[in-house]
Motif scaffolding. Structure first.
Motif, PDB file in Angstrom:
ATOM      1  N   ILE A   1       0.826  -1.208   0.000  1.00  0.00           N
ATOM      2  CA  ILE A   1       0.000   0.000   0.000  1.00  0.00           C
ATOM      3  C   ILE A   1       0.860   1.257   0.000  1.00  0.00           C
ATOM      4  N   ALA A   2       1.951   1.249   0.775  1.00  0.00           N
ATOM      5  CA  ALA A   2       2.776   2.452   0.903  1.00  0.00           C
ATOM      6  C   ALA A   2       4.132   2.082   1.476  1.00  0.00           C
ATOM      7  N   GLU A   3       5.041   3.038   1.401  1.00  0.00           N
ATOM      8  CA  GLU A   3       6.374   2.892   1.992  1.00  0.00           C
ATOM      9  C   GLU A   3       6.703   4.150   2.789  1.00  0.00           C
ATOM     10  N   LEU A   4       7.373   3.957   3.918  1.00  0.00           N
ATOM     11  CA  LEU A   4       7.927   5.055   4.720  1.00  0.00           C
ATOM     12  C   LEU A   4       9.424   4.833   4.834  1.00  0.00           C
ATOM     13  N   CYS A   5      10.210   5.896   4.634  1.00  0.00           N
ATOM     14  CA  CYS A   5      11.663   5.741   4.699  1.00  0.00           C
ATOM     15  C   CYS A   5      12.319   7.026   5.163  1.00  0.00           C
ATOM     16  N   TRP A   6      13.321   6.884   6.018  1.00  0.00           N
ATOM     17  CA  TRP A   6      14.326   7.937   6.160  1.00  0.00           C
ATOM     18  C   TRP A   6      15.681   7.295   6.347  1.00  0.00           C
TER      19      TRP A   6
ATOM     20  N   GLN B   1      23.832  10.215   8.831  1.00  0.00           N
ATOM     21  CA  GLN B   1      23.694  11.209   9.893  1.00  0.00           C
ATOM     22  C   GLN B   1      23.532  12.638   9.380  1.00  0.00           C
ATOM     23  N   SER B   2      23.903  12.888   8.141  1.00  0.00           N
ATOM     24  CA  SER B   2      23.837  14.253   7.608  1.00  0.00           C
ATOM     25  C   SER B   2      22.605  14.503   6.747  1.00  0.00           C
ATOM     26  N   TYR B   3      21.746  13.480   6.588  1.00  0.00           N
ATOM     27  CA  TYR B   3      20.599  13.603   5.673  1.00  0.00           C
ATOM     28  C   TYR B   3      19.309  13.411   6.450  1.00  0.00           C
ATOM     29  N   ILE B   4      18.506  14.466   6.549  1.00  0.00           N
ATOM     30  CA  ILE B   4      17.316  14.437   7.404  1.00  0.00           C
ATOM     31  C   ILE B   4      16.010  14.337   6.622  1.00  0.00           C
ATOM     32  N   THR B   5      16.066  14.417   5.299  1.00  0.00           N
ATOM     33  CA  THR B   5      14.866  14.296   4.476  1.00  0.00           C
ATOM     34  C   THR B   5      14.527  12.828   4.264  1.00  0.00           C
ATOM     35  N   GLY B   6      13.256  12.479   4.432  1.00  0.00           N
ATOM     36  CA  GLY B   6      12.786  11.132   4.133  1.00  0.00           C
ATOM     37  C   GLY B   6      11.638  11.193   3.156  1.00  0.00           C
ATOM     38  N   TYR B   7      10.876  10.116   3.050  1.00  0.00           N
ATOM     39  CA  TYR B   7       9.765  10.141   2.105  1.00  0.00           C
ATOM     40  C   TYR B   7       8.680   9.151   2.492  1.00  0.00           C
ATOM     41  N   VAL B   8       7.503   9.417   1.950  1.00  0.00           N
ATOM     42  CA  VAL B   8       6.390   8.476   1.937  1.00  0.00           C
ATOM     43  C   VAL B   8       6.046   8.244   0.475  1.00  0.00           C
ATOM     44  N   ALA B   9       5.868   6.991   0.082  1.00  0.00           N
ATOM     45  CA  ALA B   9       5.577   6.682  -1.321  1.00  0.00           C
ATOM     46  C   ALA B   9       4.371   5.768  -1.428  1.00  0.00           C
TER      47      ALA B   9
ATOM     48  N   ARG C   1       8.677  13.713  -0.781  1.00  0.00           N
ATOM     49  CA  ARG C   1       9.801  14.045   0.095  1.00  0.00           C
ATOM     50  C   ARG C   1       9.283  14.858   1.281  1.00  0.00           C
ATOM     51  N   VAL C   2       9.606  14.435   2.482  1.00  0.00           N
ATOM     52  CA  VAL C   2       9.262  15.182   3.696  1.00  0.00           C
ATOM     53  C   VAL C   2      10.584  15.712   4.254  1.00  0.00           C
TER      54      VAL C   2
ATOM     55  N   ILE D   1      20.174   6.611  12.988  1.00  0.00           N
ATOM     56  CA  ILE D   1      19.069   5.662  12.936  1.00  0.00           C
ATOM     57  C   ILE D   1      18.145   5.994  11.765  1.00  0.00           C
ATOM     58  N   GLY D   2      17.788   4.975  11.011  1.00  0.00           N
ATOM     59  CA  GLY D   2      16.860   5.141   9.895  1.00  0.00           C
ATOM     60  C   GLY D   2      16.403   3.774   9.417  1.00  0.00           C
ATOM     61  N   GLY D   3      15.671   3.753   8.326  1.00  0.00           N
ATOM     62  CA  GLY D   3      15.214   2.484   7.778  1.00  0.00           C
ATOM     63  C   GLY D   3      14.022   2.653   6.867  1.00  0.00           C
ATOM     64  N   ARG D   4      13.432   1.514   6.475  1.00  0.00           N
ATOM     65  CA  ARG D   4      12.277   1.492   5.587  1.00  0.00           C
ATOM     66  C   ARG D   4      11.190   0.603   6.170  1.00  0.00           C
TER      67      ARG D   4
END
Length: 264
Positions: free
Chosen positions: A190-195, A199-207, A215-216, A226-229
């Motif tokens: 249905i959807a994906e969430l990712c960031w 450590q230097s990249y703070i933009t993530g997304y919902v697709a 892009r959020v 810390i991040g992931g999908r």
């Protein structure tokens, strides 16, 4: 023309546990193998998240007849002031796509804390039931790694030219769009969430197929490792079949999005 899937992942061991650092994917012609392999090794050894003590580089021939054709998701940007507003925006987008509020909240909290056991970063993605907050991936240490994908070179060039004035035609973005396009093309997703765990990249997304790749601009604090999908899947999904397609079926983004870029 012979095509090959080139994949890289790097990690280091901390207190007896492998910690993911970076990864990369391409599908390239045989004539580009040496160049791409060298680029991936350099990327692994010079990553901002640290120097690895393990780098895995795999090269596998791809049968052209098996390649899945993908349309690039249309890209949008949701500008937010801080992480809290970013999480509210991500929650709203996920719910609009058909994810339950409970599963959306669970996913955001999971990525904030670290999705692997012990609050660590996973190599792959979490599979989460879209209706109730239940994890479905077989191995919570490894997750599900989307593999064997890339852009058709002329389509990528056209895409970059089309959004060049926005300043986001960068490898980080087009690699993420390729992943999101393959993931959301699966009927079970249905959807994906990712960031990012960078450590230097703070933009993530919902697709999602419903509204594309959004892009959020703030989804984590600067300096966080810390991040992931999270992939939100429909009830009744054949998990093994979905994982097999995500990890093993080659796919190329060979069509531009039919919808234009939109500022939310």
């Amino acid at each position: 023309m012979s095509l090959f899937s080139v994949r890289m992942r790097s990690s280091r061991e901390e207190q007896g546990t492998p910690v993911h650092i970076s990864g990369a994917e391409r599908i390239v012609a045989e004539t580009d193998l040496e160049r791409v392999a060298a680029t991936f090794v350099q990327r692994a050894m010079q990553h901002k998240n640290g120097t690895p003590d393990f780098v895995n580089l795999s090269i596998e021939r791809v049968c052209p007849e098996e390649i899945m054709s993908l349309e690039a998701l249309p890209i949008q940007t949701c500008d937010v002031e801080d992480v809290e507003e970013g999480h509210r925006a991500a929650h709203h987008l996920l719910c609009e796509a058909g994810v339950s509020s409970e599963s959306a909240n669970f996913a955001i909290a999971l990525l904030k804390a670290g999705p692997a056991p012990g609050g660590r970063v996973m190599r792959g993605a979490v599979l989460l039931d879209a209706e109730q907050p239940i994890r479905m991936e077989p191995d919570p240490h490894r997750g599900v790694r989307v593999s064997k994908l890339d852009w058709e070179p002329s389509v990528l060039e056209s895409w970059c030219n089309g959004i060049g004035h926005l300043g986001i035609a960068r490898p980080r973005v087009w690699e993420a769009i390729a992943i999101a396009s393959k993931v959301t093309a699966q009927p079970e997703v249905i959807a994906e969430l990712c960031w990012s765990d960078d450590q230097s990249y703070i933009t993530g997304y919902v697709a999602s197929q419903q509204f594309g790749y959004v892009r959020v601009t703030h989804l984590k604090p600067l300096g966080s490792l810390i991040g992931g999908r999270v992939f939100f899947i429909r009830a009744g999904t054949d998990i093994q079949s979905l994982i097999s397609r995500l990890e093993k079926q080659p796919a190329l983004v060979d069509r531009l999005p039919t919808r234009p870029y939109i500022e939310l």
